[in-house]
Design a protein around this motif. Structure first.
Motif, PDB file in Angstrom:
ATOM      1  N   GLY A 155      60.318  64.423   9.847  1.00 27.83           N
ATOM      2  CA  GLY A 155      60.561  65.119  11.106  1.00 27.83           C
ATOM      3  C   GLY A 155      59.523  66.167  11.436  1.00 27.83           C
ATOM      4  O   GLY A 155      59.104  66.310  12.596  1.00 27.83           O
ATOM      5  N   ALA A 156      59.079  66.924  10.428  1.00 26.14           N
ATOM      6  CA  ALA A 156      58.080  67.975  10.680  1.00 26.14           C
ATOM      7  C   ALA A 156      56.738  67.380  11.074  1.00 26.14           C
ATOM      8  O   ALA A 156      56.016  67.934  11.916  1.00 26.14           O
ATOM      9  N   VAL A 157      56.374  66.231  10.487  1.00 24.90           N
ATOM     10  CA  VAL A 157      55.121  65.562  10.840  1.00 24.90           C
ATOM     11  C   VAL A 157      55.161  65.117  12.298  1.00 24.90           C
ATOM     12  O   VAL A 157      54.202  65.337  13.061  1.00 24.90           O
ATOM     13  N   ALA A 158      56.280  64.498  12.689  1.00 23.16           N
ATOM     14  CA  ALA A 158      56.416  64.028  14.074  1.00 23.16           C
ATOM     15  C   ALA A 158      56.370  65.188  15.066  1.00 23.16           C
ATOM     16  O   ALA A 158      55.740  65.092  16.125  1.00 23.16           O
ATOM     17  N   ARG A 159      57.002  66.310  14.713  1.00 25.56           N
ATOM     18  CA  ARG A 159      57.019  67.462  15.619  1.00 25.56           C
ATOM     19  C   ARG A 159      55.649  68.114  15.715  1.00 25.56           C
ATOM     20  O   ARG A 159      55.170  68.416  16.817  1.00 25.56           O
ATOM     21  N   GLN A 160      55.001  68.345  14.576  1.00 22.92           N
ATOM     22  CA  GLN A 160      53.713  69.036  14.577  1.00 22.92           C
ATOM     23  C   GLN A 160      52.614  68.221  15.249  1.00 22.92           C
ATOM     24  O   GLN A 160      51.727  68.787  15.909  1.00 22.92           O
ATOM     25  N   LEU A 161      52.652  66.914  15.094  1.00 22.71           N
ATOM     26  CA  LEU A 161      51.606  66.069  15.673  1.00 22.71           C
ATOM     27  C   LEU A 161      51.993  65.506  17.033  1.00 22.71           C
ATOM     28  O   LEU A 161      51.184  64.817  17.675  1.00 22.71           O
ATOM     29  N   SER A 162      53.242  65.788  17.460  1.00 21.92           N
ATOM     30  CA  SER A 162      53.743  65.273  18.747  1.00 21.92           C
ATOM     31  C   SER A 162      53.624  63.755  18.808  1.00 21.92           C
ATOM     32  O   SER A 162      53.128  63.179  19.790  1.00 21.92           O
ATOM     33  N   VAL A 163      54.062  63.099  17.729  1.00 24.08           N
ATOM     34  CA  VAL A 163      54.035  61.641  17.683  1.00 24.08           C
ATOM     35  C   VAL A 163      55.458  61.112  17.572  1.00 24.08           C
ATOM     36  O   VAL A 163      56.378  61.826  17.179  1.00 24.08           O
ATOM     37  N   SER A 164      55.625  59.854  17.912  1.00 24.14           N
ATOM     38  CA  SER A 164      56.933  59.225  17.841  1.00 24.14           C
ATOM     39  C   SER A 164      56.755  57.765  17.472  1.00 24.14           C
ATOM     40  O   SER A 164      55.630  57.309  17.172  1.00 24.14           O
ATOM     41  N   VAL A 165      57.842  57.017  17.496  1.00 18.03           N
ATOM     42  CA  VAL A 165      57.811  55.598  17.151  1.00 18.03           C
ATOM     43  C   VAL A 165      56.892  54.862  18.129  1.00 18.03           C
ATOM     44  O   VAL A 165      56.982  55.039  19.344  1.00 18.03           O
ATOM     45  N   GLY A 166      56.000  54.059  17.580  1.00 13.86           N
ATOM     46  CA  GLY A 166      55.060  53.308  18.393  1.00 13.86           C
ATOM     47  C   GLY A 166      53.688  53.938  18.475  1.00 13.86           C
ATOM     48  O   GLY A 166      52.717  53.265  18.853  1.00 13.86           O
ATOM     49  N   ASP A 167      53.587  55.222  18.117  1.00 15.03           N
ATOM     50  CA  ASP A 167      52.289  55.901  18.159  1.00 15.03           C
ATOM     51  C   ASP A 167      51.456  55.563  16.931  1.00 15.03           C
ATOM     52  O   ASP A 167      51.954  55.065  15.923  1.00 15.03           O
ATOM     53  N   GLU A 168      50.157  55.895  17.035  1.00 13.91           N
ATOM     54  CA  GLU A 168      49.251  55.677  15.922  1.00 13.91           C
ATOM     55  C   GLU A 168      49.061  56.959  15.121  1.00 13.91           C
ATOM     56  O   GLU A 168      49.163  58.061  15.662  1.00 13.91           O
ATOM     57  N   LEU A 169      48.785  56.799  13.830  1.00 15.23           N
ATOM     58  CA  LEU A 169      48.593  57.938  12.934  1.00 15.23           C
ATOM     59  C   LEU A 169      47.340  57.692  12.090  1.00 15.23           C
ATOM     60  O   LEU A 169      47.161  56.617  11.531  1.00 15.23           O
ATOM     61  N   ILE A 170      46.502  58.709  12.016  1.00 16.38           N
ATOM     62  CA  ILE A 170      45.302  58.621  11.197  1.00 16.38           C
ATOM     63  C   ILE A 170      45.481  59.490   9.957  1.00 16.38           C
ATOM     64  O   ILE A 170      45.928  60.631  10.053  1.00 16.38           O
ATOM     65  N   LEU A 171      45.136  58.956   8.797  1.00 20.14           N
ATOM     66  CA  LEU A 171      45.187  59.711   7.544  1.00 20.14           C
ATOM     67  C   LEU A 171      43.778  59.820   6.968  1.00 20.14           C
ATOM     68  O   LEU A 171      43.023  58.830   6.955  1.00 20.14           O
ATOM     69  N   ILE A 172      43.443  61.023   6.491  1.00 23.36           N
ATOM     70  CA  ILE A 172      42.154  61.252   5.843  1.00 23.36           C
ATOM     71  C   ILE A 172      42.401  61.966   4.518  1.00 23.36           C
ATOM     72  O   ILE A 172      43.140  62.948   4.459  1.00 23.36           O
ATOM     73  N   SER A 173      41.795  61.462   3.456  1.00 22.98           N
ATOM     74  CA  SER A 173      41.944  62.079   2.142  1.00 22.98           C
ATOM     75  C   SER A 173      40.761  61.665   1.276  1.00 22.98           C
ATOM     76  O   SER A 173      39.717  61.248   1.785  1.00 22.98           O
ATOM     77  N   GLN A 174      40.955  61.730  -0.038  1.00 28.68           N
ATOM     78  CA  GLN A 174      39.926  61.316  -0.984  1.00 28.68           C
ATOM     79  C   GLN A 174      40.473  60.219  -1.871  1.00 28.68           C
ATOM     80  O   GLN A 174      41.614  60.279  -2.343  1.00 28.68           O
ATOM     81  N   GLY A 175      39.678  59.196  -2.107  1.00 25.40           N
ATOM     82  CA  GLY A 175      40.080  58.109  -2.975  1.00 25.40           C
ATOM     83  C   GLY A 175      39.884  58.467  -4.435  1.00 25.40           C
ATOM     84  O   GLY A 175      39.181  59.426  -4.777  1.00 25.40           O
TER      85      GLY A 175
END
Length: 411
Positions: A155-175
């Motif tokens: 829930g906090a991720v959806a609220r902070q990024l203003s995303v919902s079902v059907g939206d796209e999400l980008i993740l960046i990290s280190q392998g």
């Protein structure tokens, strides 16, 4: 047999005092049964939810992972390892998980998240993840028609990024190989509330998480379940024995008590704090019993003097007083058992409806249920009977030491 008849006759001499004493022990027994049932039952509920949904009853990890969890400390996550693990008699469920951090991006905002890579099918049958979806649906293990893996977000991720079902999400990290990990996913479900335990989580299919973090056929730990969380220590021991026979392994198993040491210690301290109320109940019962037995001994001083004068041994008088007290305690506990049995059955099967439902680990608990097992009834009985017997020792000793000449002066 004669001692039983004498004891029974004596406790019926003063019926009012006997009834009042039995009522105090009856009430104490009933209160102890219901208190222990509700307290232990509610703790069992919480631990069952927590272990099933979060830690498992035990975990298989790298030997240094629990001290310092890092991306690079992994365990095998192959089908062969899973089949060998499930072949153990005490294992009912096992699921591999990848846990690490990442930076998530929506259209215009970023937010630090915790990524959980889970086996979609195994997780559905192991934890409560499917029940925590409040919008959308459970994700698929395979990429969709557009070639994107599906994800679920807290829930906090959806609220902070203003995303919902059907939206796209980008993740960046280190392998795990030191490379820059980044990928695009499609959100298909929202999990939990904005302030719950899952609020900052992003759930990836295990294959997607392995590709993202470059951890082919690996995970960070296996969450393992057995038949009952109370057997977690035995499960960990069984797993360690099995792991010790594996070639070239640096893995170990730890029960949930070790994995979540702070949670376990907090629960233990809370349980021990509840014992204070039990001590108060027992002390009040002991005071009532001591008063009754002591008054009975004082009233019968002359009688005890006569008994000793005609040859009754001090040991016999001592035993008679203790036996009378034990009979009162046993009768009280039997009556308390008859009354508390149906009440506790209702508490265990239906429970107490909470005025404000409590959310725990993303699951809403609306009822507080009691515990249904034999110890709930036997432990209070042993406490009441044992306390009554102990308290009766002092008046019984006084009666046994009575001097016949001095005692018969009271007649």
């Amino acid at each position: 047999m004669l001692m039983l008849k004498l004891a029974f006759r004596n406790i019926l001499r003063n019926k009012r005092r006997t009834i009042l004493t039995m009522l105090s022990m009856f009430g104490g027994y009933t209160l102890l049964v219901l208190s222990i049932s509700v307290q232990n039952g509610s703790y069992d509920q919480v631990i069952k939810f927590f272990t099933k949904d979060s830690t498992g009853h035990a975990q298989i990890v790298d030997q240094t992972y629990l001290d310092r969890p890092t991306l690079y400390k992994s365990v095998p996550a192959t089908d062969q390892f899973y089949q060998q693990l499930m072949a153990l008699d005490s294992v009912t469920h096992a699921v591999p998980r990848i846990v690490s951090g990442a930076l998530a991006y929506g259209e215009a905002k970023s937010f630090p998240v915790q990524v959980l890579g889970v086996d979609v099918e195994k997780e559905a049958s192991t934890s409560f993840l499917t029940e925590k979806i409040n919008q959308g649906r459970y994700f698929s293990a395979n990429p969709n028609n557009e070639g994107y893996y599906e994800v679920m977000v807290g829930g906090a991720v959806a609220r902070q990024l203003s995303v919902s079902v059907g939206d796209e999400l980008i993740l960046i990290s280190q392998g795990s190989d030191g490379s820059l990990a980044n990928d695009l996913y499609q959100i298909v479900g929202l999990v939990g509330a904005t302030d719950g335990a899952d609020a900052r989580n992003v759930y990836l299919p295990l294959a997607a998480a392995q590709d993202f973090y470059v951890m082919q056929d690996k995970a960070h730990y296996w969450a393992v379940l057995t038949y009952d969380f109370a057997d977690s220590d035995q499960l960990a021991q069984t797993l360690n024995t099995w792991l010790s026979n594996q070639p070239d392994t640096n893995l170990e198993a730890a029960s949930w008590k070790v994995v979540s040491k702070e949670f376990y210690e907090a629960m233990t301290a809370d349980i021990e704090g509840g014992y204070i109320s039990y001590y108060i109940i027992v002390i009040l019962i002991c005071i009532g019993v001591l008063n009754t037995v002591l008054m009975s001994v004082l009233e019968r001083t002359g009688e005890f003097g006569v008994l000793k004068a005609i040859g009754t041994s001090p040991k016999r008088i001592f035993s008679l007083i203790v036996l009378e007290t034990l009979m009162l305690a046993v009768f009280s506990c039997v009556a308390g058992f008859i009354v508390s049995l149906p009440i506790n059955y209702y508490l265990a099967k239906v429970g107490i409806t909470l005025p404000d439902p409590v959310e725990f680990s993303g699951i809403t608990m609306s009822h507080m249920q009691g515990l249904w097992n034999i110890s709930v009834f036997t432990d209070p009985a042993l406490i009441i009977i044992g306390s009554a017997a102990f308290i009766s020792l002092f008046p019984a000793r006084r009666a046994a030491k009575i001097v016949p000449v001095e005692a018969m002066r009271s007649l």
